[in-house]
Write an enzyme that holds these catalytic residues in place. Structure first.
Site, PDB file in Angstrom:
ATOM      1  N   LEU A 153     -19.727  21.715 -41.929  1.00 39.95           N
ATOM      2  CA  LEU A 153     -17.965  21.342 -41.733  1.00 39.95           C
ATOM      3  C   LEU A 153     -17.789  21.435 -40.255  1.00 39.95           C
ATOM      4  CD1 LEU A 153     -15.710  21.143 -43.782  1.00 39.95           C
ATOM      5  CD2 LEU A 153     -15.040  23.647 -42.726  1.00 39.95           C
ATOM      6  N   ILE A 156     -17.245  16.044 -38.366  1.00 42.02           N
ATOM      7  CA  ILE A 156     -17.358  14.808 -39.554  1.00 42.02           C
ATOM      8  C   ILE A 156     -17.026  15.326 -40.782  1.00 42.02           C
ATOM      9  CG2 ILE A 156     -18.820  13.138 -40.553  1.00 42.02           C
ATOM     10  CD1 ILE A 156     -20.129  12.550 -37.765  1.00 42.02           C
ATOM     11  N   ARG A 176     -22.622  27.825 -41.190  1.00 38.42           N
ATOM     12  CA  ARG A 176     -23.353  29.053 -40.637  1.00 38.42           C
ATOM     13  C   ARG A 176     -22.462  30.109 -41.038  1.00 38.42           C
ATOM     14  NH1 ARG A 176     -24.462  25.743 -36.082  1.00 38.42           N
ATOM     15  NH2 ARG A 176     -26.671  25.567 -35.760  1.00 38.42           N
ATOM     16  N   ARG A 234     -28.372  12.501 -41.071  1.00 38.81           N
ATOM     17  CA  ARG A 234     -29.569  12.086 -40.673  1.00 38.81           C
ATOM     18  C   ARG A 234     -30.583  12.344 -41.944  1.00 38.81           C
ATOM     19  NH1 ARG A 234     -28.020  10.330 -36.945  1.00 38.81           N
ATOM     20  NH2 ARG A 234     -28.285  10.649 -34.672  1.00 38.81           N
ATOM     21  N   GLU A 263     -36.198   4.508 -40.962  1.00 37.14           N
ATOM     22  CA  GLU A 263     -35.443   3.363 -40.844  1.00 37.14           C
ATOM     23  C   GLU A 263     -35.723   2.404 -39.698  1.00 37.14           C
ATOM     24  OE1 GLU A 263     -31.264   4.993 -38.676  1.00 37.14           O
ATOM     25  OE2 GLU A 263     -31.764   5.919 -40.815  1.00 37.14           O
ATOM     26  N   HIS A 281     -27.171   2.374 -41.834  1.00 36.31           N
ATOM     27  CA  HIS A 281     -26.872   3.417 -40.858  1.00 36.31           C
ATOM     28  C   HIS A 281     -25.856   2.666 -40.003  1.00 36.31           C
ATOM     29  CE1 HIS A 281     -28.491   6.436 -37.562  1.00 36.31           C
ATOM     30  NE2 HIS A 281     -27.574   6.448 -37.897  1.00 36.31           N
TER      31      HIS A 281
HETATM   32  C1  8YV Z   1     -26.014   6.007 -33.733  1.00 35.44           C
HETATM   33  C2  8YV Z   1     -25.433   7.807 -34.912  1.00 35.44           C
HETATM   34  O1  8YV Z   1     -25.446   6.115 -32.472  1.00 35.44           O
HETATM   35  O2  8YV Z   1     -23.760   8.758 -33.742  1.00 35.44           O
HETATM   36  C3  8YV Z   1     -24.953   8.732 -34.388  1.00 35.44           C
HETATM   37  O3  8YV Z   1     -25.565  10.050 -33.805  1.00 35.44           O
HETATM   38  O4  8YV Z   1     -26.455   7.824 -35.678  1.00 35.44           O
HETATM   39  C4  8YV Z   1     -24.940   6.466 -34.565  1.00 35.44           C
HETATM   40  O5  8YV Z   1     -23.565   6.294 -34.623  1.00 35.44           O
HETATM   41  C5  8YV Z   1     -26.338   4.651 -34.046  1.00 35.44           C
HETATM   42  O6  8YV Z   1     -27.591   4.744 -34.020  1.00 35.44           O
HETATM   43  C6  8YV Z   1     -25.810   3.546 -32.981  1.00 35.44           C
HETATM   44  O7  8YV Z   1     -26.847   2.820 -32.599  1.00 35.44           O
END
Ligand code: 8YV
Length: 315
Positions: A153, A156, A176, A234, A263, A281
Site C-alpha cells: 500500500l 500506487i 509491513r 515487477r 521482458e 509494461h
Molecule cells: C519504467 C517502470 O520506467 O516506473 C517504473 O519503474 O517500470 C516504468 O515506468 C518504464 O520502464 C519506462 O521505460
C-alpha cells in the site's frame, strides 16, 4: 566549460533526448555493438548514469565508471540499480515517483475490468463474426462489490484502492504494518491471509529481495479458482512458473500482467495460457506522464551537477 559525461542506458523520447544532448556529452550504451568494450572506453569519463526503471544499472556497469557520482532513474522502480555499489561509493540515486502514480493505478483497474469482463475475447467475438453466427458471448463475472487485496500500500497501491472503492469493492491490504490514512481498509499481515480473503489480488509492491516471489503457489492456492492476479509492479514479485501452473490448471480464474521475467521476451507459456491479459509494461506509458518522468529525471541530473539536493532521492 566542458559538459559532464552521461552514460545513457536506454532510449528516451525525443523531448528528453534533445535537452540531454544539449546539456551533456551523452554516451549511448544501448547502441554499442560491444557493450563491454564500450564501457571500458567511456566508463572512466562517466560522471552520471541516466537509466530507466526497467533497465537499471548493474554492478558491472557501475564498477566500470570510477568517477560516477549519480544515477538518475526514469521510473519509480529502482530495483535494477545495484544499490549496494551506490551505497558503498556514496553514489546518489534518484527516481521519478508520484508523477506516474495515477497512470499506473488507472491501468491496473482497466486490466482488472478487461480481464474479468473478458473484453479481449469479446472483441474477438465481434470481429470473428461469432456474434452474428452464435449470438451473445458467454457470460462473465461481476467486478463491482467484490473483494480486492492490495499487496503493497504505497503510492500506487493506495491509488488503486481509492479507485476500487468507487466500484464498491471491499479493500484489504498487506504491508509491513498498518498504514496511516488507510482507515476503512483492512490490514492483513501476510500475502496468504490476504489472498484467502480476496477475489482480485493486486501486486503493487516495490521489488526487493524480501518480496521476490511473494506471490507463490501457496498464495495462488489461497486465492482460489475464482481469484485473479493483477501485476503492475515487477515480475520478480510473482513466481511465474507457479502462476502459469495455476492458470493452465485453472486453479485461478485469470491473471492480468504488465510485467514479465525477461521482458520483452516473455515465457511462451503465457501466449497460450487461458484467461491471461498481457500488457507491454506500459503502466506509465502516456505522453503526459512520460514527459513528467523525463523532466524529473533531467531535473535530478541538473540538481546534482548544480551541487543541489536531488528532487526525488532514493539513496
Ligand atoms: C519504467 C517502470 O520506467 O516506473 C517504473 O519503474 O517500470 C516504468 O515506468 C518504464 O520502464 C519506462 O521505460
Amino acid at each position: 566549460m566542458t559538459k559532464p559525461h552521461i552514460l545513457q542506458v536506454g532510449p528516451y523520447p525525443e523531448w528528453d533526448q534533445g535537452p540531454l544532448d544539449a546539456a551533456y556529452t551523452v554516451h549511448r550504451w544501448w547502441e554499442a555493438a560491444d557493450k563491454d568494450a564500450f564501457l571500458a572506453e567511456v566508463g572512466p569519463k562517466i560522471d552520471a548514469i541516466a537509466t530507466r526503471g526497467d533497465l537499471g544499472a548493474s554492478e558491472a556497469m557501475i564498477a566500470a565508471c570510477p568517477k560516477l557520482k549519480m544515477i538518475s532513474v526514469f521510473g519509480v522502480g529502482y530495483d535494477s540499480v545495484h544499490l549496494a555499489s551506490c551505497k558503498a561509493r556514496g553514489i546518489r540515486v534518484s527516481n521519478t515517483p508520484d508523477v506516474l502514480t495515477e497512470d499506473v493505478a488507472d491501468l491496473a483497474v482497466a486490466m482488472l475490468l478487461s480481464l474479468v469482463r473478458k473484453m479481449g475475447p469479446a472483441e474477438a467475438w465481434v470481429r470473428s463474426g461469432d456474434w452474428a453466427a452464435k449470438g451473445v458471448p458467454p457470460l462473465t463475472r461481476k467486478v463491482s462489490g467484490t473483494r480486492a487485496g492490495i499487496l503493497g500500500l504505497g503510492r500506487i497501491g493506495t491509488a488503486i484502492a481509492r479507485r476500487l472503492q468507487g466500484f464498491g469493492m471491499e479493500i484489504a491490504y498487506s504491508a509491513r504494518g498498518p498504514k496511516p490514512g488507510a482507515e476503512g481498509w483492512t490490514f492483513v499481515p501476510d500475502a496468504v491471509a490476504l489472498a484467502e480473503r480476496s477475489d482480485h489480488l493486486f501486486v503493487a509492491l516495490a521489488a526487493t529481495a524480501e518480496t521476490r516471489h511473494i506471490v507463490n503457489a501457496r498464495v495462488l492456492q489461497a486465492l482460489g479458482p475464482d481469484g485473479t492476479v493483477i501485476n503492475i509492479s515487477r515480475a520478480a514479485n510473482v513466481d511465474e512458473a507457479a502462476l502459469l501452473d495455476a492458470l493452465e490448471g485453472r486453479r485461478i480464474a485469470g491473471a492480468a500482467l504488465d510485467v514479465f521475467e525477461g521482458e520483452p521476451n516473455l515465457n511462451p507459456r503465457f501466449l497460450t495460457a487461458p484467461n491471461v491479459l498481457l500488457q507491454p509494461h506500459h503502466g506509465s506509458g502516456t505522453v503526459d506522464t512520460r514527459k513528467a518522468m523525463g523532466k524529473l529525471m533531467r531535473d535530478n541530473l541538473s540538481a546534482h551537477f548544480a551541487g543541489q539536493p536531488l528532487l526525488t532521492p532514493v539513496a
